[in-house]
Motif scaffolding. Structure first.
Motif, PDB file in Angstrom:
ATOM      1  N   THR A 205      26.088  41.954 -23.274  1.00 11.80           N
ATOM      2  CA  THR A 205      25.646  43.328 -23.031  1.00 11.80           C
ATOM      3  C   THR A 205      24.799  43.756 -24.214  1.00 11.80           C
ATOM      4  O   THR A 205      24.847  43.144 -25.287  1.00 11.80           O
ATOM      5  CB  THR A 205      26.834  44.299 -22.863  1.00 11.80           C
ATOM      6  N   GLY A 206      24.033  44.811 -24.011  1.00 12.68           N
ATOM      7  CA  GLY A 206      23.222  45.298 -25.118  1.00 12.68           C
ATOM      8  C   GLY A 206      22.529  46.597 -24.785  1.00 12.68           C
ATOM      9  O   GLY A 206      22.593  47.096 -23.650  1.00 12.68           O
ATOM     10  N   ARG A 207      21.880  47.124 -25.811  1.00 11.60           N
ATOM     11  CA  ARG A 207      21.066  48.326 -25.680  1.00 11.60           C
ATOM     12  C   ARG A 207      19.745  48.085 -26.392  1.00 11.60           C
ATOM     13  O   ARG A 207      19.693  47.408 -27.422  1.00 11.60           O
ATOM     14  CB  ARG A 207      21.759  49.537 -26.308  1.00 11.60           C
ATOM     15  N   ALA A 208      18.681  48.664 -25.855  1.00 10.12           N
ATOM     16  CA  ALA A 208      17.372  48.661 -26.495  1.00 10.12           C
ATOM     17  C   ALA A 208      16.839  50.089 -26.431  1.00 10.12           C
ATOM     18  O   ALA A 208      17.087  50.808 -25.455  1.00 10.12           O
ATOM     19  CB  ALA A 208      16.428  47.699 -25.788  1.00 10.12           C
ATOM     20  N   TYR A 209      16.125  50.495 -27.454  1.00  7.21           N
ATOM     21  CA  TYR A 209      15.627  51.865 -27.561  1.00  7.21           C
ATOM     22  C   TYR A 209      14.155  51.900 -27.201  1.00  7.21           C
ATOM     23  O   TYR A 209      13.380  51.021 -27.573  1.00  7.21           O
ATOM     24  CB  TYR A 209      15.909  52.390 -28.963  1.00  7.21           C
TER      25      TYR A 209
ATOM     26  N   ILE B 269      17.069  54.938 -23.681  1.00  2.63           N
ATOM     27  CA  ILE B 269      17.862  53.756 -24.016  1.00  2.63           C
ATOM     28  C   ILE B 269      17.993  52.909 -22.759  1.00  2.63           C
ATOM     29  O   ILE B 269      18.327  53.422 -21.682  1.00  2.63           O
ATOM     30  CB  ILE B 269      19.272  54.144 -24.503  1.00  2.63           C
ATOM     31  N   TYR B 270      17.724  51.611 -22.889  1.00  2.65           N
ATOM     32  CA  TYR B 270      18.073  50.664 -21.838  1.00  2.65           C
ATOM     33  C   TYR B 270      19.484  50.166 -22.119  1.00  2.65           C
ATOM     34  O   TYR B 270      19.764  49.676 -23.208  1.00  2.65           O
ATOM     35  CB  TYR B 270      17.137  49.456 -21.824  1.00  2.65           C
ATOM     36  N   HIS B 271      20.358  50.308 -21.142  1.00  2.00           N
ATOM     37  CA  HIS B 271      21.703  49.750 -21.199  1.00  2.00           C
ATOM     38  C   HIS B 271      21.665  48.495 -20.332  1.00  2.00           C
ATOM     39  O   HIS B 271      21.362  48.579 -19.134  1.00  2.00           O
ATOM     40  CB  HIS B 271      22.735  50.741 -20.650  1.00  2.00           C
ATOM     41  N   ASP B 272      21.945  47.353 -20.940  1.00  2.00           N
ATOM     42  CA  ASP B 272      21.738  46.071 -20.276  1.00  2.00           C
ATOM     43  C   ASP B 272      23.011  45.262 -20.136  1.00  2.00           C
ATOM     44  O   ASP B 272      23.890  45.309 -20.995  1.00  2.00           O
ATOM     45  CB  ASP B 272      20.752  45.211 -21.076  1.00  2.00           C
ATOM     46  N   ARG B 273      23.051  44.479 -19.042  1.00  2.00           N
ATOM     47  CA  ARG B 273      24.013  43.393 -18.871  1.00  2.00           C
ATOM     48  C   ARG B 273      23.189  42.138 -18.628  1.00  2.00           C
ATOM     49  O   ARG B 273      22.248  42.154 -17.835  1.00  2.00           O
ATOM     50  CB  ARG B 273      24.962  43.658 -17.701  1.00  2.00           C
TER      51      ARG B 273
END
Length: 150
Positions: free
Chosen positions: A89-93, A111-115
């Motif tokens: 999982t992660g986040r990108a701004y 913010i992108y909330h990623d899986r």
């Protein structure tokens, strides 16, 4: 997983996130779709948009990009958490701006909330959700030099 494997995974996931931004900026809709698992989902809750599956993501990306005269997105590294060997999982701004074809302008921060899922073709998005944190609709005074579709 070895420490070096963890570093390699993080590097590959960061490259995946960079590919997404580049594909969106270049309006390469096939590449946008290819960055997701076959049943992956792209969500923009503030726009009431949820797109699932590569074919639908491809069509949806083209439709959404078609609303813009010009669009510039800068994505900044956030977090990446590796969960076992095959998921993360992660986040990108995100900072972006552009002018819509209807003449409205947008400056957004989000913010992108990623899986992510490791696949035979490398890391892919299982889910990418855009959380809008700031929007400014003040008209942008600039233009997109050299663009004929503006």
């Amino acid at each position: 997983m070895s420490h070096l494997g963890n570093i390699a995974d993080r590097f590959e996931i960061e490259a995946l996130r960079g590919e997404f931004t580049d594909a969106a900026m270049m309006r390469d809709y096939d590449r946008v779709a290819s960055l997701f698992t076959p049943d992956g989902t792209l969500r923009f809750p503030d726009a009431g948009t949820e797109i699932t599956g590569r074919p639908e993501i491809r069509v949806g990306a083209e439709r959404l990009q078609g609303l813009w005269q010009y669009f510039v997105q800068s994505t900044h590294p956030g977090t990446i958490q590796i969960h076992g060997d095959d998921t993360a999982t992660g986040r990108a701004y995100v900072a972006e701006f552009g002018r819509m074809r209807d003449g409205s302008s947008h400056r957004n921060h989000g913010i992108y909330h990623d899986r992510y899922q490791r696949t035979a073709d490398g890391w892919k998005f299982v889910e990418r959700t855009y959380e809008l944190r700031y929007v400014d609709t003040t008209p942008l005074p600039g233009t997109a030099p050299g663009r004929t579709d503006v």
